[in-house]
Design an enzyme around this catalytic site. Structure first.
Site, mmCIF file in Angstrom:
data_model
loop_
_atom_site.group_PDB
_atom_site.id
_atom_site.type_symbol
_atom_site.label_atom_id
_atom_site.label_comp_id
_atom_site.label_asym_id
_atom_site.label_seq_id
_atom_site.Cartn_x
_atom_site.Cartn_y
_atom_site.Cartn_z
ATOM 1 N N LEU A 207 28.047 7.782 -0.570
ATOM 2 C CA LEU A 207 26.751 8.426 -0.384
ATOM 3 C C LEU A 207 26.552 8.916 1.045
ATOM 4 O O LEU A 207 26.054 10.022 1.269
ATOM 5 C CB LEU A 207 25.626 7.456 -0.755
ATOM 6 C CG LEU A 207 25.346 7.265 -2.236
ATOM 7 C CD1 LEU A 207 24.458 6.048 -2.450
ATOM 8 C CD2 LEU A 207 24.680 8.511 -2.825
ATOM 9 N N TYR B 12 22.198 -9.102 -2.381
ATOM 10 C CA TYR B 12 22.003 -7.644 -2.299
ATOM 11 C C TYR B 12 20.603 -7.250 -2.774
ATOM 12 O O TYR B 12 19.922 -6.438 -2.130
ATOM 13 C CB TYR B 12 23.074 -6.978 -3.160
ATOM 14 C CG TYR B 12 22.995 -5.479 -3.274
ATOM 15 C CD1 TYR B 12 23.397 -4.656 -2.226
ATOM 16 C CD2 TYR B 12 22.561 -4.885 -4.453
ATOM 17 C CE1 TYR B 12 23.358 -3.283 -2.349
ATOM 18 C CE2 TYR B 12 22.513 -3.510 -4.587
ATOM 19 C CZ TYR B 12 22.919 -2.712 -3.532
ATOM 20 O OH TYR B 12 22.869 -1.341 -3.669
ATOM 21 N N LYS C 239 17.754 -5.411 -0.526
ATOM 22 C CA LYS C 239 17.238 -4.100 -0.910
ATOM 23 C C LYS C 239 15.731 -4.136 -1.178
ATOM 24 O O LYS C 239 15.021 -3.147 -0.931
ATOM 25 C CB LYS C 239 17.989 -3.583 -2.132
ATOM 26 C CG LYS C 239 19.434 -3.186 -1.842
ATOM 27 C CD LYS C 239 19.527 -2.120 -0.768
ATOM 28 C CE LYS C 239 20.913 -1.521 -0.654
ATOM 29 N NZ LYS C 239 21.003 -0.525 0.446
ATOM 30 N N ILE D 145 25.849 -1.251 13.579
ATOM 31 C CA ILE D 145 24.424 -0.988 13.709
ATOM 32 C C ILE D 145 23.563 -2.189 13.332
ATOM 33 O O ILE D 145 22.338 -2.124 13.434
ATOM 34 C CB ILE D 145 24.016 0.262 12.889
ATOM 35 C CG1 ILE D 145 24.611 0.250 11.470
ATOM 36 C CG2 ILE D 145 24.484 1.509 13.617
ATOM 37 C CD1 ILE D 145 23.900 -0.596 10.498
#
Length: 307
Positions: free
Chosen positions: A19, A177, A181, A80
């Protein structure tokens, strides 16, 4: 190259593959100048065969692909999910191009386990890269934009975060996860409210596409259909991301969009449903009876993925 992002400077994290790569290429095709971030790790976050920094890194290859097509791009290989990595990401945009207009938070990896088999390290690692890896670049970009606004240079800044259907509904075997999210959705809502005054819009997407992270999930749809339209191609998600990252999306903030194939859906979050007010404290049996009556009137929740 020119288009709806002509002249804008865009940072995309996790842009070496899937993506993120699709987003970076789509922004470049619309005239943006890119900072292509990717740490180059494997699917589970461990160093991979092509994960070492250098000419062959995923971020470098995507930047070269953009430049070969006539665009402008520089690679960034920092982590990051660290303060220095996030700060250097923003610094790279400012030192290279003199400005920053859009941040697309996309980096992530998976360590799927059922909850009883999910150890602390695997929980922490996934929450770190997804949730902290959204927060830190957002924080450093927002600090820059706030300074610009206070200096009388209000930006038309955009942040696009990447959640998931797992964060909205849950997903069996993905407790770490799903939690990360879901946290990204809440972070998006808070950031949209806090940063609006500085000219910053913040939205999130919940994409469904075939990438390294989802190839097992979408195994049955790996092949392109006879129509020639590959509904699971990551490139299908990018047009919405590019629009959200452009000045054309003025006035749109604090929203979550689901994007899959040719479909775009505005997701509507928690809202008050049926309610009962006794006017005084309930006793447990009464509270239970009231709750059952309210549940009978309420809509059924969506199914958890994999249930």
């Amino acid at each position: 190259m020119s288009g709806i992002c002509d002249g804008r400077v865009v940072v995309v994290t996790g842009a070496g593959r899937g993506l993120g790569r699709a987003h970076a290429l789509a922004f470049a095709a619309e005239g943006a100048r890119l900072v292509v971030n990717d740490l180059g790790v494997g699917l589970d976050g461990t160093p991979g065969a092509d994960g070492m920094p250098g000419p062959g890194s995923p971020a470098t290859r995507v930047a070269e692909e953009i430049r070969a097509a006539g665009g402008e791009a520089v690679p960034h290989g920092g982590d990051i999910a660290t303060t220095e990595g996030a700060a250097s990401l923003v610094r790279t945009a400012l030192e290279t191009y003199g400005r920053l207009d859009t941040l697309v938070n996309n980096a992530g990896f998976l360590r799927d386990r059922m909850l009883v088999n999910l150890d602390e390290d695997d929980f922490d690692a996934v929450v770190r890269v997804h949730l902290k890896g959204h927060f830190l670049p957002l924080r450093h970009a927002a600090a820059h934009w706030r300074s610009e606004a206070k200096a009388g240079r209000p930006p038309e800044a955009r942040i696009v975060n990447t959640s998931s259907g797992a964060g909205l509904l849950g997903s069996v075997g993905q407790g770490n996860y799903s939690a990360a999210k879901a946290g990204i959705v809440a972070l998006t809502l808070v950031a949209a409210a806090e940063l609006r005054r500085y000219g910053v819009q913040v939205n999130a997407i919940a994409p469904a596409a075939r990438t390294r992270m989802t190839e097992r999930t979408f195994a049955e749809t790996m092949a392109a259909p006879d129509s020639g339209f590959d509904a699971m191609a990551p490139e299908n998600v990018s047009p919405l991301v590019v629009w959200l990252g452009s000045a054309a999306s003025a006035g749109v903030t604090g929203r979550v969009f689901e994007a899959e194939g040719g479909r775009i859906t505005v997701m509507e979050g928690w809202r008050p449903g049926p309610s009962a007010d006794k006017g005084e404290r309930w006793v447990p049996a009464e509270a239970g009876e009231a709750a059952r009556k309210l549940l009978a009137e309420a809509d059924e929740p969506g199914p958890v993925y994999g249930a």
